[in-house]
Enzyme design. Structure first.
Site, PDB file in Angstrom:
ATOM      1  CD  GLU A  37       2.320  -5.139 -10.539  1.00 26.57           C
ATOM      2  OE1 GLU A  37       2.427  -6.250  -9.975  1.00 26.57           O
ATOM      3  OE2 GLU A  37       1.641  -4.206 -10.070  1.00 26.57           O
TER       4      GLU A  37
ATOM      5  CE  LYS B 120       2.350 -10.784  -6.293  1.00 25.99           C
ATOM      6  NZ  LYS B 120       2.621  -9.553  -7.037  1.00 25.99           N
TER       7      LYS B 120
ATOM      8  CE  LYS C 195      -4.220  -9.393 -10.115  1.00 25.23           C
ATOM      9  NZ  LYS C 195      -2.778  -9.250 -10.400  1.00 25.23           N
TER      10      LYS C 195
ATOM     11  CG  ASP D 271      -0.499  -6.785 -12.215  1.00 27.48           C
ATOM     12  OD1 ASP D 271       0.390  -7.055 -13.050  1.00 27.48           O
ATOM     13  OD2 ASP D 271      -0.701  -7.474 -11.193  1.00 27.48           O
TER      14      ASP D 271
ATOM     15  CG  ASP E 199       4.425  -8.734  -9.669  1.00 27.74           C
ATOM     16  OD1 ASP E 199       5.104  -9.207  -8.742  1.00 27.74           O
ATOM     17  OD2 ASP E 199       3.185  -8.810  -9.675  1.00 27.74           O
TER      18      ASP E 199
END
Length: 319
Positions: A210, A259, A139, A177, A235
């Protein structure tokens, strides 16, 4: 048919708080539910909201469960409103578990391991590597960009050095991400760095960046797709069926991160993916084994490309 319905809430602390652009996450809270048929068979489901992704709150989910009768019908299960996507997933998953006799082989799935943010990544990635992970997610957008890129470049050096000692593996894949936390200029800087690595490294691939920008900057993300060779993935922009449909219709042709636990109805998700054959990565929301197993069964059915599922996260939570 009617089913006996029961539920209970849970709390699972993180071993180390998870830091993202959305903030710091200390405890994963959710609901475990069960449906029991007339023969006494039980199907388990999980409601694991993620409010900052646009799902209902845990309080909304609890209130919905509390107002349901002890005996619920199939009609109730399949008419849960779209404003309760995590509830849709939980109840439909329990129904599927109770009514499906098909065994699903999950052994062939590859997993992406979630790395810690900041400098901790330079010492912690080795543990996941030794556990067999060859795809990693890191991240970004949580610290100053120059510092993060410096750490990232050092990580590449460390990975390459370690990888050269191994045999039998083709490539290490890295996913970055941003959780929608970059500016357009920062996203360009990251993509320039990724493109350079992808053109100069044979052993390491930056699989995708992402959600670099916020969901309100979809048009700018389309422009980034045209300018750089490193793929982008949506996302937060595709957290539910309505958003997924919109982005697909607007011409998004790169990767979609789904998700399942907060997306909504598994039935509707399967229909969309099978109809449009999109490039998907299925990802966790730190649900328990119950929700994870249901989500992985969906992933095993819908994955069309050689991409690891984003469920290498169990090391983050206290069992």
């Amino acid at each position: 048919m009617n089913y006996q319905f029961q539920f209970k809430t849970y709390q699972r602390p993180f071993k180390t708080p998870l830091k993202t652009t959305h903030g710091i996450w200390n405890i994963r809270e959710g609901i475990i539910l069960s449906l029991t048929d007339e023969q006494g068979n039980i199907g388990w489901g999980e409601i694991a909201p993620l409010t900052w992704f646009g799902s209902e709150t845990l309080e909304d989910a609890i209130a919905f469960c509390q107002q349901l009768p002890h005996l619920i019908s199939t009609e109730i299960i399949f008419t849960i409103p779209d404003c309760l996507p995590a509830c849709q997933f939980g109840f439909e998953s329990a129904f599927i578990a109770l009514n499906s006799n098909n065994e699903v082989d999950l052994s062939q799935l590859q997993y992406s391991g979630l790395l810690p943010t900041g400098e901790m990544v330079l010492t912690h990635w080795e543990t996941l590597f030794q556990q067999g992970y060859k795809t990693f997610k890191w991240k970004i957008g949580v610290d100053e960009i120059t510092e993060e890129i410096n750490i990232f470049e050092q990580l590449i050096i460390n990975l390459e050095t370690r990888f050269l000692e191994e045999t039998g593996f083709l490539k290490i894949r890295l996913r970055l991400d941003a959780n929608g936390g970059l500016t357009f200029e920062q996203a360009q800087k990251w993509l320039e760095t990724c493109d350079l690595i992808n053109t100069t490294q044979e052993l390491i691939e930056i699989e995708f960046l992402e959600q670099p920008l916020s969901i309100k900057q979809f048009d700018l993300m389309l422009k980034l797709c045209d300018r750089y060779s490193t793929p982008l993935a949506l996302d937060e922009s595709v957290a539910n069926l309505q958003q997924l449909t919109y982005c697909y219709q607007q011409g998004w042709s790169d990767i979609f991160v789904i998700k399942p636990a907060i997306f909504g109805s598994p039935q509707k998700l399967k229909h969309f993916c099978k109809t449009h054959k999109i490039d998907t990565v299925f990802s966790s929301v730190f649900e328990t084994d119950i929700g994870q197993n249901s989500a992985l069964k969906i992933a095993s059915e819908l994955l069309l490309y050689d991409r690891a599922v984003g469920f290498g996260v169990n090391h983050w939570l206290i069992s």
